[in-house]
Design an enzyme around this catalytic site. Structure first.
Site, PDB file in Angstrom:
ATOM      1  CD  GLU A   1      -3.082  -1.407   1.919  1.00  0.00           C
ATOM      2  OE1 GLU A   1      -3.371  -0.445   2.637  1.00  0.00           O
ATOM      3  OE2 GLU A   1      -3.707  -2.486   1.938  1.00  0.00           O
TER       4      GLU A   1
HETATM    5  C1  HEC Z   1      -2.945   0.284  -2.354  1.00  0.00           C
HETATM    6  C2  HEC Z   1      -4.323   0.556  -2.020  1.00  0.00           C
HETATM    7  C3  HEC Z   1      -4.629   1.155  -0.667  1.00  0.00           C
HETATM    8  C4  HEC Z   1      -4.097   2.299  -0.117  1.00  0.00           C
HETATM    9  C5  HEC Z   1      -3.016   3.206  -0.686  1.00  0.00           C
HETATM   10  C6  HEC Z   1      -4.804   2.505   1.138  1.00  0.00           C
HETATM   11  N1  HEC Z   1      -5.739   1.526   1.321  1.00  0.00           N
HETATM   12 FE1  HEC Z   1      -7.108   1.429   2.794  1.00  0.00          FE
HETATM   13  N2  HEC Z   1      -7.671  -0.408   2.172  1.00  0.00           N
HETATM   14  C7  HEC Z   1      -7.149  -1.068   1.080  1.00  0.00           C
HETATM   15  C8  HEC Z   1      -7.522  -2.461   1.125  1.00  0.00           C
HETATM   16  C9  HEC Z   1      -7.128  -3.531   0.116  1.00  0.00           C
HETATM   17  C10 HEC Z   1      -8.310  -2.636   2.292  1.00  0.00           C
HETATM   18  C11 HEC Z   1      -8.850  -3.943   2.838  1.00  0.00           C
HETATM   19  C12 HEC Z   1      -7.686  -4.624   3.527  1.00  0.00           C
HETATM   20  C13 HEC Z   1      -8.056  -5.733   4.481  1.00  0.00           C
HETATM   21  O1  HEC Z   1      -9.186  -5.785   4.946  1.00  0.00           O
HETATM   22  O2  HEC Z   1      -7.193  -6.539   4.800  1.00  0.00           O
HETATM   23  C14 HEC Z   1      -8.386  -1.307   2.917  1.00  0.00           C
HETATM   24  C15 HEC Z   1      -9.103  -1.030   4.074  1.00  0.00           C
HETATM   25  C16 HEC Z   1      -9.190   0.221   4.644  1.00  0.00           C
HETATM   26  C17 HEC Z   1     -10.068   0.574   5.734  1.00  0.00           C
HETATM   27  C18 HEC Z   1     -11.019  -0.359   6.456  1.00  0.00           C
HETATM   28  C19 HEC Z   1     -12.456  -0.122   6.107  1.00  0.00           C
HETATM   29  C20 HEC Z   1     -13.340  -1.059   6.876  1.00  0.00           C
HETATM   30  O3  HEC Z   1     -14.554  -0.889   6.825  1.00  0.00           O
HETATM   31  O4  HEC Z   1     -12.860  -1.986   7.541  1.00  0.00           O
HETATM   32  C21 HEC Z   1      -9.846   1.891   6.022  1.00  0.00           C
HETATM   33  C22 HEC Z   1     -10.529   2.740   7.080  1.00  0.00           C
HETATM   34  C23 HEC Z   1      -8.802   2.359   5.130  1.00  0.00           C
HETATM   35  N3  HEC Z   1      -8.441   1.328   4.290  1.00  0.00           N
HETATM   36  C24 HEC Z   1      -8.229   3.611   5.172  1.00  0.00           C
HETATM   37  C25 HEC Z   1      -7.031   3.926   4.518  1.00  0.00           C
HETATM   38  C26 HEC Z   1      -6.190   5.077   4.821  1.00  0.00           C
HETATM   39  C27 HEC Z   1      -6.465   6.100   5.907  1.00  0.00           C
HETATM   40  C28 HEC Z   1      -5.146   5.048   3.942  1.00  0.00           C
HETATM   41  C29 HEC Z   1      -3.971   6.002   3.873  1.00  0.00           C
HETATM   42  C30 HEC Z   1      -3.161   6.100   5.071  1.00  0.00           C
HETATM   43  C31 HEC Z   1      -5.350   3.872   3.091  1.00  0.00           C
HETATM   44  N4  HEC Z   1      -6.485   3.228   3.493  1.00  0.00           N
HETATM   45  C32 HEC Z   1      -4.533   3.539   2.015  1.00  0.00           C
HETATM   46  C33 HEC Z   1      -6.394  -0.483   0.078  1.00  0.00           C
HETATM   47  C34 HEC Z   1      -5.650   0.679   0.250  1.00  0.00           C
END
Ligand code: HEC
Ligand code: HEC
Length: 351
Positions: A148
């Site tokens: 990520e």
């Molecule tokens: C490369 C793509 C990517 C980036 C960049 C990314 N995310 Fe995500 N995000 C995901 C993925 C894939 C999941 C699900 C992962 C899992 O459940 O294991 C996720 C899950 C989440 C969730 C959980 C939502 C839930 O309902 O459980 C949140 C909140 C979130 N991300 C916030 C962020 C924040 C804040 C950042 C920056 C600091 C960020 N993400 C950067 C791909 C990304």
């Protein structure tokens, strides 16, 4: 003589006791009972529904929301300063990337489907396997994940500290200025502002009985009568419990090619009972968050609903039942910043 007055006193005493008992019963039980009934009627009178609408107004610190919004869109949070949180959580669409597996900083494919950030503040834990307890805790995972953002707090704090505007804005809000805790606090506060009220379904729940048409209503009835509601429940229609994927029939045996992420909560607890258990996902805005399931194996809502029928409920849903449920799910799309959310570069509804 003595004996007669003795009996009289006893009789009078008995009578008084009965009277007192009656008054006690009337005031505590009979009276309260009526009051409880009235409260019950008000509570359950015309909104007797297992799902509650998304709140329209959340009291949040506007300065923190604005600062968190900037951080959320800032690529400086990633190791190579190229990828922001918004890269994968596109707020112009459903808060997702629309890809089967997200592509992050190191261009390595991520392994699990992207969850939306919309309404994530209402979930009881974060991530498919629930490994983060709060939005604040959640941030460290994407930040440090090489798939990520691929960054560290030291790098991020150094980069933000070089930015005059950040130094000023953090100092205005936090006496500690820029540190991991204040960055987490600002981003998490911004994320809590990402609620999407006023879907047509929410308008229906608030009493506008015309907000859903007859096939959407039939879909909602099926959603309740088939038992989807037993897992996708509460305000977020999910996000408040764990359940096994393949509760009734073995999903993973039929799909094949078992990977580590498929084990779900087992990866955290090593408890056999948690094998294949996932946090039930929210169905809010689900029409905009394809592909579906943690393994992104369902590219359409129809496919996801058929899988749910078969593996979670043990029913082969008929085509017209699937169509009605999907129509209902399409009515769950809400508004962000006063505008109805829509799909990737598309104008109309998206299945
Ligand atoms: C490369 C793509 C990517 C980036 C960049 C990314 N995310 Fe995500 N995000 C995901 C993925 C894939 C999941 C699900 C992962 C899992 O459940 O294991 C996720 C899950 C989440 C969730 C959980 C939502 C839930 O309902 O459980 C949140 C909140 C979130 N991300 C916030 C962020 C924040 C804040 C950042 C920056 C600091 C960020 N993400 C950067 C791909 C990304
Ligand atoms: C026993 C609990 C349970 C029941 C019953 C259930 N679901 Fe699910 N649902 C889940 C779980 C758990 C997932 C996530 C599975 C995964 O991807 O690992 C899920 C995923 C989904 C998804 C995909 C969401 C996304 O963002 O990827 C949809 C759509 C869905 N369910 C709709 C339904 C419908 C419609 C019904 C009724 C026909 C239903 N579910 C019944 C537990 C349940």
């Amino acid at each position: 003589m003595v004996k007669r007055s003795y009996w009289l006193v006893l009789a009078l005493f008995g009578l008084a006791l009965c009277g007192a008992a009656f008054v006690f019963w009337y005031t505590t039980y009979a009276h309260n009972g009526a009051e409880e009934d009235a409260v019950f009627a008000v509570k359950h009178g015309d909104v007797d529904e297992p799902i509650t609408p998304i709140p329209r107004d959340l009291k949040l610190d506007k300065r923190k929301v604005a600062l968190g919004r900037r951080l959320f869109h800032d690529p400086q949070l990633s190791g190579d300063s190229r990828i922001s949180c918004a890269h994968c959580h596109n707020l112009a669409t459903g808060g997702v990337d629309g890809l089967a597996h997200p592509v992050g900083s190191s261009k390595t494919d991520g392994k699990i489907d992207t969850l939306t950030v919309f309404n994530s503040g209402f979930n009881f834990r974060l991530f498919w396997d629930g490994r983060a307890a709060t939005l604040e805790d959640q941030i460290d995972f994407p930040m440090n994940n090489p798939c990520e953002m691929g960054s560290t707090w030291d790098e991020v704090i150094a980069k933000l500290g070089n930015d005059k505007a950040y130094r000023r804005d953090f100092a205005d809000i936090y006496k500690e200025n820029i540190n991991p805790q204040t960055v987490r606090d600002a981003i998490a506060t911004f994320e809590r502002s990402l609620n999407t009220p006023n879907s047509r379904f929410d308008r229906y729940l608030r009493g506008d009985k015309q907000a859903l048409d007859s096939s959407e209503l039939a879909g909602y009835d099926l959603f309740k009568s088939l038992g989807c509601i037993s897992c996708h429940q509460g305000m977020n229609m999910g996000g408040n419990m764990y359940e096994k994927l393949g509760l009734v029939e073995d999903y993973f045996r039929n799909r094949g090619n078992l990977r580590k992420v498929d084990l779900g909560r087992y990866n955290l607890t090593k408890d056999e009972d948690d094998r294949y258990e996932f946090r039930v996902p929210s169905l809010r805005n689900v029409a905009l968050t394809a592909p579906y399931l943690h393994d992104a194996s369902a590219s359409t809502l129809d496919a996801a609903v058929i899988i749910m029928g078969k593996y979670q409920l043990g029913v082969d849903l008929r085509e017209e039942e699937v169509a009605k449920i999907v129509k209902f799910l399409n009515a769950l799309t809400g508004e962000y910043d006063g505008k109805l959310l829509s799909a990737h570069q598309q104008s109309g509804a998206h299945r």
